[in-house]
Each structure stands twice: as structure tokens, then as C-alpha cells.
Design a protein around this motif. Structure first.
Motif, PDB file in Angstrom:
ATOM      1  N   ASP A   1       0.854  -1.277  -0.137  1.00  0.00           N
ATOM      2  CA  ASP A   1      -0.181   0.066   0.152  1.00  0.00           C
ATOM      3  C   ASP A   1       0.983   1.212  -0.175  1.00  0.00           C
ATOM      4  O   ASP A   1       0.480   2.385  -0.585  1.00  0.00           O
ATOM      5  N   ALA A   2       1.921   1.430   0.857  1.00  0.00           N
ATOM      6  CA  ALA A   2       2.591   2.521   0.846  1.00  0.00           C
ATOM      7  C   ALA A   2       3.270   2.951  -0.561  1.00  0.00           C
ATOM      8  O   ALA A   2       3.527   3.978  -0.703  1.00  0.00           O
ATOM      9  N   GLU A   3       3.909   1.946  -1.152  1.00  0.00           N
ATOM     10  CA  GLU A   3       4.233   2.257  -2.580  1.00  0.00           C
ATOM     11  C   GLU A   3       3.444   2.755  -3.361  1.00  0.00           C
ATOM     12  O   GLU A   3       3.556   3.586  -3.991  1.00  0.00           O
ATOM     13  N   LEU A   4       2.211   2.024  -3.505  1.00  0.00           N
ATOM     14  CA  LEU A   4       1.090   2.593  -4.113  1.00  0.00           C
ATOM     15  C   LEU A   4       0.761   4.039  -3.692  1.00  0.00           C
ATOM     16  O   LEU A   4       0.500   4.721  -4.843  1.00  0.00           O
ATOM     17  N   ALA A   5       0.788   4.308  -2.420  1.00  0.00           N
ATOM     18  CA  ALA A   5       0.246   5.663  -1.947  1.00  0.00           C
ATOM     19  C   ALA A   5       1.311   6.734  -2.390  1.00  0.00           C
ATOM     20  O   ALA A   5       1.088   7.696  -2.943  1.00  0.00           O
ATOM     21  N   GLN A   6       2.928   6.191  -2.534  1.00  0.00           N
ATOM     22  CA  GLN A   6       3.739   7.024  -2.624  1.00  0.00           C
ATOM     23  C   GLN A   6       3.549   7.262  -4.374  1.00  0.00           C
ATOM     24  O   GLN A   6       3.867   8.463  -4.754  1.00  0.00           O
ATOM     25  N   ALA A   7       3.393   6.458  -5.051  1.00  0.00           N
ATOM     26  CA  ALA A   7       3.091   6.558  -6.496  1.00  0.00           C
ATOM     27  C   ALA A   7       2.137   7.551  -6.703  1.00  0.00           C
ATOM     28  O   ALA A   7       1.927   8.339  -7.773  1.00  0.00           O
ATOM     29  N   ALA A   8       0.779   7.544  -5.987  1.00  0.00           N
ATOM     30  CA  ALA A   8      -0.349   8.397  -5.939  1.00  0.00           C
ATOM     31  C   ALA A   8      -0.167   9.746  -5.810  1.00  0.00           C
ATOM     32  O   ALA A   8      -0.367  10.604  -6.434  1.00  0.00           O
ATOM     33  N   ALA A   9       0.910   9.872  -4.806  1.00  0.00           N
ATOM     34  CA  ALA A   9       1.378  11.333  -4.228  1.00  0.00           C
ATOM     35  C   ALA A   9       2.085  11.832  -5.433  1.00  0.00           C
ATOM     36  O   ALA A   9       2.162  13.167  -5.596  1.00  0.00           O
ATOM     37  N   ARG A  10       2.712  11.091  -6.306  1.00  0.00           N
ATOM     38  CA  ARG A  10       3.584  11.682  -7.631  1.00  0.00           C
ATOM     39  C   ARG A  10       2.676  11.605  -8.630  1.00  0.00           C
ATOM     40  O   ARG A  10       3.004  12.352  -9.743  1.00  0.00           O
ATOM     41  N   GLY A  11       1.327  11.716  -8.392  1.00  0.00           N
ATOM     42  CA  GLY A  11       0.061  12.158  -9.305  1.00  0.00           C
ATOM     43  C   GLY A  11      -0.314  10.983 -10.437  1.00  0.00           C
ATOM     44  O   GLY A  11      -1.061  11.050 -11.252  1.00  0.00           O
ATOM     45  N   ASP A  12       0.163   9.710  -9.765  1.00  0.00           N
ATOM     46  CA  ASP A  12      -0.365   8.412 -10.693  1.00  0.00           C
ATOM     47  C   ASP A  12      -1.708   8.029 -10.102  1.00  0.00           C
ATOM     48  O   ASP A  12      -1.743   7.398  -8.961  1.00  0.00           O
ATOM     49  N   SER A  13      -2.957   8.287 -10.853  1.00  0.00           N
ATOM     50  CA  SER A  13      -4.301   8.254 -10.252  1.00  0.00           C
ATOM     51  C   SER A  13      -4.358   6.750 -10.356  1.00  0.00           C
ATOM     52  O   SER A  13      -5.500   6.038  -9.870  1.00  0.00           O
ATOM     53  N   ASP A  14      -3.695   5.980 -11.430  1.00  0.00           N
ATOM     54  CA  ASP A  14      -3.918   4.495 -11.414  1.00  0.00           C
ATOM     55  C   ASP A  14      -3.789   3.873 -10.213  1.00  0.00           C
ATOM     56  O   ASP A  14      -3.986   2.706 -10.045  1.00  0.00           O
ATOM     57  N   ALA A  15      -2.354   4.386  -9.625  1.00  0.00           N
ATOM     58  CA  ALA A  15      -1.949   3.642  -8.507  1.00  0.00           C
ATOM     59  C   ALA A  15      -2.908   4.054  -7.510  1.00  0.00           C
ATOM     60  O   ALA A  15      -3.187   2.908  -6.431  1.00  0.00           O
ATOM     61  N   PHE A  16      -3.458   5.007  -7.361  1.00  0.00           N
ATOM     62  CA  PHE A  16      -4.692   5.391  -6.154  1.00  0.00           C
ATOM     63  C   PHE A  16      -5.726   4.388  -6.649  1.00  0.00           C
ATOM     64  O   PHE A  16      -6.512   3.928  -5.602  1.00  0.00           O
ATOM     65  N   GLY A  17      -6.076   4.004  -7.965  1.00  0.00           N
ATOM     66  CA  GLY A  17      -7.053   3.254  -8.141  1.00  0.00           C
ATOM     67  C   GLY A  17      -6.862   1.592  -7.763  1.00  0.00           C
ATOM     68  O   GLY A  17      -7.765   1.025  -7.379  1.00  0.00           O
ATOM     69  N   GLY A  18      -5.694   1.276  -7.727  1.00  0.00           N
ATOM     70  CA  GLY A  18      -5.137   0.246  -7.055  1.00  0.00           C
ATOM     71  C   GLY A  18      -5.464   0.035  -5.667  1.00  0.00           C
ATOM     72  O   GLY A  18      -6.092  -0.879  -5.070  1.00  0.00           O
ATOM     73  N   LEU A  19      -5.302   1.112  -4.880  1.00  0.00           N
ATOM     74  CA  LEU A  19      -5.656   1.287  -3.587  1.00  0.00           C
ATOM     75  C   LEU A  19      -7.149   1.326  -3.394  1.00  0.00           C
ATOM     76  O   LEU A  19      -7.625   0.659  -2.363  1.00  0.00           O
ATOM     77  N   ILE A  20      -7.906   1.868  -4.259  1.00  0.00           N
ATOM     78  CA  ILE A  20      -9.450   1.569  -4.234  1.00  0.00           C
ATOM     79  C   ILE A  20      -9.696   0.407  -4.270  1.00  0.00           C
ATOM     80  O   ILE A  20     -10.845  -0.198  -3.694  1.00  0.00           O
ATOM     81  N   GLU A  21      -9.061  -0.336  -5.249  1.00  0.00           N
ATOM     82  CA  GLU A  21      -9.722  -1.817  -5.315  1.00  0.00           C
ATOM     83  C   GLU A  21      -9.489  -2.497  -4.056  1.00  0.00           C
ATOM     84  O   GLU A  21     -10.139  -3.395  -3.936  1.00  0.00           O
TER      85      GLU A  21
END
Lengths: 211, 117
Positions: free
Chosen positions: A34-54
């Protein structure tokens, strides 16, 4: 060190020196924490945040429904919470577990919706409990069980309800629930204890017949 | 149901019932809705966050400064407006030299005359 809710990071992808800007969906499923995805999301990757949503949206939906007791209101609150988390993802500390951070935002969104009186109505939510292939007697038992489960949940204090759902339905640990609710772990144990006792009274012997 | 309030292990049976009760219908549609909501919502950049943070605080500071100025002006005006009270001492001179204390109605009359200025 194993942190609750965060898996170890021993993956080929994470050890690669040149990390792509956007994570691939395949890597997002199980081997990226989760932390990796959150860091990617913080860099603007909405797909990474989509992964967290899933990963977490259904648990968030169940918690929101436990609070608001209406499917539409709960979904609105989860969406509000997810958007708030997306906008605030830069403030997430990757050294801490992600699940409680996200769930706290969603729970607060649901509690705010309830406080603001935006709740449409509080009808029983039992109709979604599936009971395929049951005979008439068993179906009647199942219907009664749903009604009692709903009434039992409704009678619980809000925080006990959230603690019970996160502990028994989602399998969270006391520490994560404590971080979500902002209370000590001992308080969470007490919440679960009292909620279970109340649910046992509410359900009576019906649940035995459902096994 | 194997539910015991003294058991701090997860109750699988109760957990299953709660999940079924609370999961809601059409989970895929729900997840898609959440994904679309996030995809359609641009995250504010650093300057926007700073501006959003600063705007209400600048307003609050302006209001506080205005209040302080108004209070300062009010106190200053109060000091000047309290001057008529000093006229208590401006009794007729013959009363000051009189060894007898002035009567109450004379003091009131002097006060009223001072307040009228």
C-alpha cells in the motif's frame, strides 16, 4: 519490521534502480504494498490510487454502511472520503500503515454526513444478504436472521459498530482499529467485547440454525 | 454461532454474516464509480493547496486587525469622552472655598452642566 497492513517489499520491481513513473496494473495487485502505491499516487499516478481503491473500497463501503445504514448514503460518503484521501495523499506518511489512514478519512466522511443530516433515510439493509437455494423454512430463518442482524447493528453505539465490523468482518487487528478511531487499543477491545455481547443477545439462537 | 465476548480471535461466522449484510449490491459498479470519481478529480498542486490554506487565514488576520484597530479607536475616544466627568471638580468657585460640603442637588446640577458641554 512487519507493520500491520503493509507487506514486505522484497520484489524484483522494487529493487530495480530505474523505476517507471507509472506502475503497471499487473504489479499493483499483490506484490506492491500500500505504501508504494500511495507514494506513486502522491507523485500524481491516479492509476496507483485506483489500485488502492480496489483493495480497500469494499471494506470502506461496509464500514460506511455500518455507520449510515443506507447504501446510497454510504457510497456517497465513501466517494467523498476517497476523493479527500486522493487530494491529501501527499500528507500520508509511508512509514505508517495505509489502511487506518484511509479508513479514518472514510469513517470521518460518513460521520460528517450523518452529523450534517444528509442521510436520506435509515431503512433496513438486510435485503442484500444472499440466501440462494434455501427451502421455505430456511429462507424464513434467513430473513429473520437478516432482520435481527440489522436491528442488532442498529442498536450498537456507532464506534462499537465500526470496531465490530473492522474486527470480525474485515479481520483487522486491534491496533489498526485503534488508529482508525483514534482511541487506545484497550478501548477497541472493550468495543468489540460489548458489541459481540449485544449481537449475541440480538441474534439469539437463530445463527446456530443458519450453519 | 461461536460468539464469545471473551474471545479476542476473529469470529468467522459473525464476520461472514456482517460482510454479506453490509457489502451491498453491484460491487463492481461501486468500484468503477470510485475509480471514475478519482480519475475525474484533479489533485490540487502545491501552490493551490497553499493558496487554499492562506486565503481564509489572511481573511481572518484582516478581520482580527480591523477589530484591534476598532477597539483601539474606541478606547481612545472613550478617554476623550470621559473628560466631562472631570468637570465634577469644576464646581462654582464659591462652593470650593465654602467650608461646608456641597449639597447633593448642587453636585448633580454641576454634573449635568458638565455633561451638557
Amino acid at each position: 519490521m512487519n507493520r500491520p497492513g503493509v507487506r514486505s517489499r522484497h520484489t524484483t520491481y522494487l529493487s530495480t534502480a530505474q523505476r517507471p513513473q507509472r506502475l503497471e496494473r499487473a504489479l499493483r495487485t499483490s506484490d506492491v504494498d500500500d505504501a508504494e502505491l500511495a507514494q506513486a499516487a502522491a507523485r500524481g499516478d491516479s492509476d496507483a490510487f485506483g489500485g488502492l481503491i480496489e483493495r480497500h473500497a469494499m471494506a470502506a463501503r461496509r464500514a460506511a454502511r455500518a455507520i449510515l445504514r443506507d447504501e446510497d448514503d454510504a457510497d456517497d460518503a465513501v466517494q467523498e472520503g476517497m476523493l479527500a484521501a486522493w487530494r491529501a495523499i501527499e500528507r500520508y506518511d509511508p512509514n505508517r500503515p495505509f489502511r487506518p489512514w484511509l479508513m479514518r478519512i472514510v469513517v470521518n466522511a460518513a460521520l460528517d454526513a450523518r452529523r450534517r443530516g444528509r442521510v436520506r433515510h435509515a431503512e433496513p439493509i438486510a435485503e442484500t444478504l444472499e440466501s440462494p437455494g434455501l427451502g421455505p423454512d430456511r429462507l424464513a430463518d434467513a430473513t429473520l436472521l437478516r432482520a435481527k442482524l440489522d436491528a442488532g447493528l442498529a442498536a450498537l453505539p456507532e464506534r462499537q459498530r465500526i470496531a465490530l465490523v473492522l474486527f470480525d468482518a474485515e479481520g483487522w487487528g486491534h491496533a489498526e482499529i485503534a488508529a482508525t478511531l483514534g482511541v487506545p487499543e484497550g478501548t477497541v477491545r472493550s468495543y468489540v467485547f460489548h458489541a459481540r455481547r449485544a449481537m449475541r443477545r440480538a441474534l439469539g439462537t437463530l445463527a446456530e440454525g443458519m450453519k | 454461532m461461536t460468539m464469545s465476548p471473551f474471545d479476542h480471535q476473529r469470529d468467522e461466522e459473525l464476520g461472514r454474516l456482517l460482510r454479506e449484510q453490509l457489502s451491498g449490491s453491484r460491487p463492481e459498479a461501486f468500484l468503477e464509480r470510485m475509480r471514475l470519481a478519482v480519475a475525474g478529480s484533479a489533485r490540487p498542486n502545491g501552490m493551490e493547496v497553499l493558496a487554499g490554506w492562506a486565503r481564509p487565514r489572511v481573511m481572518a488576520l484582516a478581520v482580527a486587525a480591523g477589530l484591534l484597530l476598532w477597539l483601539g479607536a474606541w478606547f481612545t475616544t472613550s478617554e476623550f469622552s470621559s473628560e466631562p466627568g472631570v468637570t465634577v471638580a469644576s464646581l462654582p468657585s464659591h462652593k470650593l472655598v465654602n467650608p461646608q460640603p456641597p449639597a447633593v442637588d448642587e453636585i448633580m446640577a454641576a454634573l449635568l452642566a458638565g455633561g451638557g458641554r
